[in-house]
Design an enzyme around this catalytic site. Structure first.
Site, PDB file in Angstrom:
ATOM      1  N   GLU A   8       0.658  -1.208  -0.028  1.00 39.89           N
ATOM      2  CA  GLU A   8      -0.040  -0.031   0.068  1.00 39.89           C
ATOM      3  C   GLU A   8       0.945   1.364  -0.019  1.00 39.89           C
ATOM      4  O   GLU A   8       1.068   2.051   0.952  1.00 39.89           O
ATOM      5  CB  GLU A   8      -0.920   0.012   1.058  1.00 39.89           C
ATOM      6  CG  GLU A   8      -1.947  -1.102   0.963  1.00 39.89           C
ATOM      7  CD  GLU A   8      -3.234  -0.882   1.916  1.00 39.89           C
ATOM      8  OE1 GLU A   8      -3.376  -0.248   2.673  1.00 39.89           O
ATOM      9  OE2 GLU A   8      -4.030  -2.178   1.771  1.00 39.89           O
ATOM     10  N   GLU A  54      -4.800  -8.844  -0.680  1.00 45.35           N
ATOM     11  CA  GLU A  54      -5.053  -8.525   0.713  1.00 45.35           C
ATOM     12  C   GLU A  54      -6.650  -8.354   0.886  1.00 45.35           C
ATOM     13  O   GLU A  54      -7.139  -7.579   0.174  1.00 45.35           O
ATOM     14  CB  GLU A  54      -4.435  -7.460   1.349  1.00 45.35           C
ATOM     15  CG  GLU A  54      -4.521  -7.580   2.982  1.00 45.35           C
ATOM     16  CD  GLU A  54      -3.571  -6.111   3.494  1.00 45.35           C
ATOM     17  OE1 GLU A  54      -2.656  -5.992   3.312  1.00 45.35           O
ATOM     18  OE2 GLU A  54      -4.533  -5.456   4.149  1.00 45.35           O
TER      19      GLU A  54
END
Ligand SMILES: *[C@@H]1O[C@H](CO)[C@@H](O)[C@H](O)[C@H]1NC(C)=O
Ligand SMILES: *[C@@H]1O[C@H](CO)[C@@H](O)[C@H](O)[C@H]1NC(C)=O
Length: 502
Positions: free
Chosen positions: A244, A348
């Site tokens: 991220e 994820e």
């Protein structure tokens, strides 16, 4: 005689789920060191027979039955058409993440219960995970912030070393999982933060990027990680460019991160990560970029790939599921259409991360349903695999040193020596168990958004059809596969069904 009878029963019947209802709209299956439910291994059946596995809100878990195809002459309102001539992406696998929290929770059980937990995920009578994520160093699901080269600045990485967490909570469980999966388990690695001294803000979290003069050291750090794990017998199939990157641009995030703009990412891959990896002894490893939300598709990738060399180094694009209800799946297809030779991989997902949502919600069928819905949406938009977040958390949804508690398919109650398999576990299992790596997604058309479908052809030429019924009533369907005939099945209310035939 006794031995023979025992053997027959042992191979054909699955251990039953011991249900417990916490009043959250569904139930968990309780496992201990002595008992844990298993899945009957799907033995091949011949035409016209098919196998059918059902899990539902009412209480079935991988309930196995069989039936026979009929001639394709019935006309039904609820038709699902399977077209095996229409071929899409090749599947890479399914799994979860070996976070520190996962290992800490497994470790909190006695050894027999630990084995049962790992078998649930990895063995032939479990859900046979095939692709798992391993954090490079710590994440928010660690008990502290750390990297592998903390302390003073040293661009040669002379002080790089694995952490106690690797030896206590990751390596031993990864090895057991690999043994149980008989070598079928592949791994990819993702880093959260760089050492503080490599970052512009000198912190693990917050608004911070990699200092430009550290670009090479950060690429070398990845190779050091791969070398260290290799020396402990663990090899990787892939790595992402970092978890991220948007977290490092969000000023108030407490999650350890490295921020990247797409231009910086493109330059780093082109000049540092790409050449370093491809010139190392890990030259064949898959390099996967983004590792962030759908929102970044396709514009972030368009900018990274504007540089041909950067594009050539990158094999695939990783996406997370947060905000999938806001950003449409069409962004996945658009990215695939722009770059058909790069795979898409979901890396994820978890529930309980939104404000106002319960962190852990034991037994929630709705959470299981949301996993299946997202998986079907992703795979019908070119995503080649789906990897969950923590594989095991405690009753609170941790440990997490920044108190970012969330849910997990397995929740461990260490005081009782028990763990609870949630509907999310079975939901993912309806795919991971039956759709091995190198299966190919094939054409399927359904009849209703609340009854989504995905179909696959396995390497052994079996066909797998997974159907989610979100409706609160039974839905009779006719599944038509022109090459075989048709199947009549009543989908029970709030259920996930996997149909398997050869
Ligand atoms: C290996 O490194 C050299 C020097 O940095 C670079 O020019 C070359 O492109 C690299 N090879 C690969 C396959 O990336
Ligand atoms: C966890 O185990 C303890 C000890 O047996 C028990 O009192 C508690 O109710 C359990 N928690 C849950 C959520 O089942």
């Amino acid at each position: 005689m006794w031995i023979i009878i025992f053997f027959l029963i042992g191979t054909t019947l699955a251990e039953e789920c011991r249900k417990r209802d916490y009043g959250n709209g569904g139930h968990v299956c309780v496992c201990t060191s002595k008992h844990c439910d298993t899945v009957a291994y799907p033995e091949r059946v011949e035409q016209p027979e098919f196998l059918i596995y059902t899990s539902n809100k009412a209480g079935l878990r991988f309930h196995k039955s069989s039936g026979t195809f009929t001639k394709t002459d019935q006309v039904s309102d609820n038709q699902i058409l399977i077209n095996s001539n229409e071929k899409y992406q090749t599947m890479l696998g399914w799994g979860g993440a070996f976070t520190d929290a996962t290992g800490i929770n497994i470790d909190s059980l006695d050894e027999d219960a630990q084995t049962k937990l790992l078998e649930s995920y990895f063995s032939e009578d479990g859900i046979e995970y095939s692709l798992c994520r391993v954090p490079i160093g710590g994440t928010d699901f660690s008990e502290r912030g750390y990297s592998y080269a903390d302390g003073h600045a040293d661009e040669t990485l002379g002080h790089f070393r694995l952490a106690p967490e690797d030896f206590d909570y990751k390596i031993p469980f990864i090895k057991k999982a690999q043994d149980m999966s008989k070598g079928k388990l592949q791994l990819f690695a993702s880093a959260w933060t760089a050492p503080k001294w490599m970052k512009t803000n000198g912190e693990y979290a917050g608004f911070g990027f990699l200092k430009e003069k550290m670009f090479q050291a950060w690429a070398d750090y990845f190779v050091k990680f791969l070398e260290n794990y290799k020396s402990h017998g663990i090899q990787f199939w892939g790595l992402t460019t970092g978890n991220e990157p948007s977290l490092g641009i969000a000023p108030f995030s407490k999650i350890n991160s490295v921020g990247w703009t797409p231009i910086m990412m493109s330059n780093w891959v082109r000049n540092h990560l790409g050449p370093t990896i491809r010139n190392s002894s890990f030259a064949d490893i898959k390099i996967i970029t983004l590792d962030d939300q759908r929102f970044f598709l396709p514009w972030f990738i368009n900018i990274v790939f504007r540089n041909k060399a950067a594009k050539n180094y990158i094999d695939g694009i990783a996406v997370h599921w947060y905000y999938d209800t806001v950003f449409p799946a069409s962004l996945l297809k658009q990215t695939h259409d722009n770059y058909p030779d790069k795979f898409l991989l979901a890396t994820e997902a978890c529930r309980g991360e939104k404000a106002g949502e319960k962190d852990v919600n034991l037994g929630s069928w709705e959470r299981g349903e949301s996993y299946a819905f997202d998986i079907i949406e992703d795979v019908t938009h070119w995503v080649s695999g789906w990897v969950d977040w923590n594989m095991a958390l405690d009753l609170k949804g941790g440990p997490t040193y920044i108190k970012n508690y969330v849910d997990s398919p397995i929740i461990v109650n260490s005081t009782a020596g028990e763990f609870y398999k949630q509907p999310m576990f079975y939901s993912l299992g309806h795919f991971s168990k039956f759709v091995p790596k190198n299966s190919v997604r094939i054409g399927s058309s359904g009849f209703d958004d609340h009854v989504p479908v995905a179909a696959f052809q396995r390497p052994d030429h079996g066909t797998v059809v997974v159907i989610l019924n979100k409706k609160d009533h039974v839905v009779p369907v006719t599944l038509v596969d022109d090459s075989k005939g048709s199947i009549q099945v009543d989908l029970s209310k709030k259920s996930i069904t996997t149909i398997l035939y050869w």
